[in-house]
Design an enzyme around this catalytic site. Structure first.
Site, PDB file in Angstrom:
ATOM      1  N   THR A 132       0.846  -1.194   0.000  1.00  0.00           N
ATOM      2  CA  THR A 132       0.000   0.000   0.000  1.00  0.00           C
ATOM      3  C   THR A 132       0.883   1.247   0.000  1.00  0.00           C
ATOM      4  O   THR A 132       2.060   1.192   0.368  1.00  0.00           O
ATOM      5  CB  THR A 132      -0.911   0.064   1.245  1.00  0.00           C
ATOM      6  N   GLY A 144       0.839   1.304  13.426  1.00  0.00           N
ATOM      7  CA  GLY A 144       1.074  -0.135  13.310  1.00  0.00           C
ATOM      8  C   GLY A 144       0.886  -0.622  11.882  1.00  0.00           C
ATOM      9  O   GLY A 144       1.675  -1.420  11.374  1.00  0.00           O
ATOM     10  N   TYR A 145      -0.153  -0.121  11.238  1.00  0.00           N
ATOM     11  CA  TYR A 145      -0.458  -0.492   9.857  1.00  0.00           C
ATOM     12  C   TYR A 145       0.697  -0.092   8.932  1.00  0.00           C
ATOM     13  O   TYR A 145       1.201  -0.901   8.155  1.00  0.00           O
ATOM     14  CB  TYR A 145      -1.751   0.192   9.431  1.00  0.00           C
ATOM     15  N   ALA A 146       1.120   1.178   9.016  1.00  0.00           N
ATOM     16  CA  ALA A 146       2.181   1.664   8.134  1.00  0.00           C
ATOM     17  C   ALA A 146       3.504   0.956   8.413  1.00  0.00           C
ATOM     18  O   ALA A 146       4.253   0.642   7.483  1.00  0.00           O
ATOM     19  CB  ALA A 146       2.337   3.172   8.295  1.00  0.00           C
TER      20      ALA A 146
END
Length: 262
Positions: A132, A144-146
């Site tokens: 992404t 956390g996602y990144a």
């Protein structure tokens, strides 16, 4: 094809089968996985549904043993498994942080490790990661996602160095926002994506699947879509600070009720 029970994974599995591939669908949830495999077979394609928890090294080992023993060495691996919510650091439970790193990063690591020796011995293959834009331009409220996506990008680039000269390619496809069930399952997530991201456009899973099939056919290394993101990505890599500032400026701010408190 990992993460193949819905969204990008399911659409890509269908597209690859339509292009003539014999696809192996992997995900944790058996029901939707079986439905996708049945759809492929109904349309005349070849598909195997093999449920597995890709965040478990032992599960991946068992899955790989089954594939190598019954089907053979894969020609293409598409790592798409991923999870995670958009949260600030102090909103993120430590256990959830571990889960977000487990998929996509460790899931991709385990799957690559399980098959890479056989692919190198054969001297051919393609390992493709779905990532992404957060792996290039992180935004506030998604630490956390990144971080997990940055780790996946690191795996992609490091593995490419490892396998250079072996005949096994390592590639990636990075779409901008994709309209998937993720946003239904995570209310409020869409609102945490920086407003500047809207300029990139929104893709459907089928559109991403077409990009993946095209990237494989062209032996492309790293593909970004749609065209606006493809045009901006090299600039964002070369001159990151303006893009990071825009993501912060148009993104969700750290809650003022927390800032400055003891």
């Amino acid at each position: 094809m990992t993460g193949a029970s819905s969204g990008i994974g399911a659409a890509t599995a269908v597209a690859l089968a339509a292009a003539g591939a014999e696809v192996i669908l992997v995900a944790r949830t058996p029901g939707p996985l079986t439905e996708t495999a049945e759809l492929i077979r109904f349309r005349g394609g070849r598909a195997h549904a093999l449920p597995a928890d890709l965040t478990s090294c032992s599960d991946v080992t068992d899955f790989a043993d089954q594939v190598l023993g019954e089907i053979g060495v894969p020609d293409i691996i598409v790592n798409n498994a991923g999870a995670g919510r958009f949260l600030f650091l102090d909103e993120t439970d430590p256990e959830e942080a571990v889960q977000m790193m487990a998929a996509p990063y460790f899931a991709a690591f385990f799957v690559c490790r399980a098959f890479v020796t056989a692919m190198v011995a054969r001297g051919s293959g393609n390992i493709l990661q779905i990532n992404t834009p957060a792996a290039t331009v992180p935004w506030p409220g998604a630490v956390g996602y990144a971080s997990a996506r940055y780790a996946l990008r690191g795996l992609t680039e490091s593995l490419r160095q490892d396998l250079r000269g072996t005949g096994v390619r390592v590639s990636s496809v990075t779409p901008a926002k994709v309209d998937t069930p993720y946003f239904e399952s995570n209310p409020g997530a869409a609102e945490r994506i920086p407003r500047i991201e809207k300029l990139l456009g929104t893709m459907t899973p089928d559109q991403v699947a077409d990009v993946v099939v095209s990237a494989i056919r062209r032996d492309a290394d790293d593909v970004h879509a749609p065209w606006r993101w493809a045009a901006l990505h090299p600039i964002a890599r070369a001159i990151p600070r303006p893009f990071h500032w825009l993501a912060w400026r148009t993104g969700t701010k750290y809650p003022s009720a927390i800032v400055g408190t003891d």
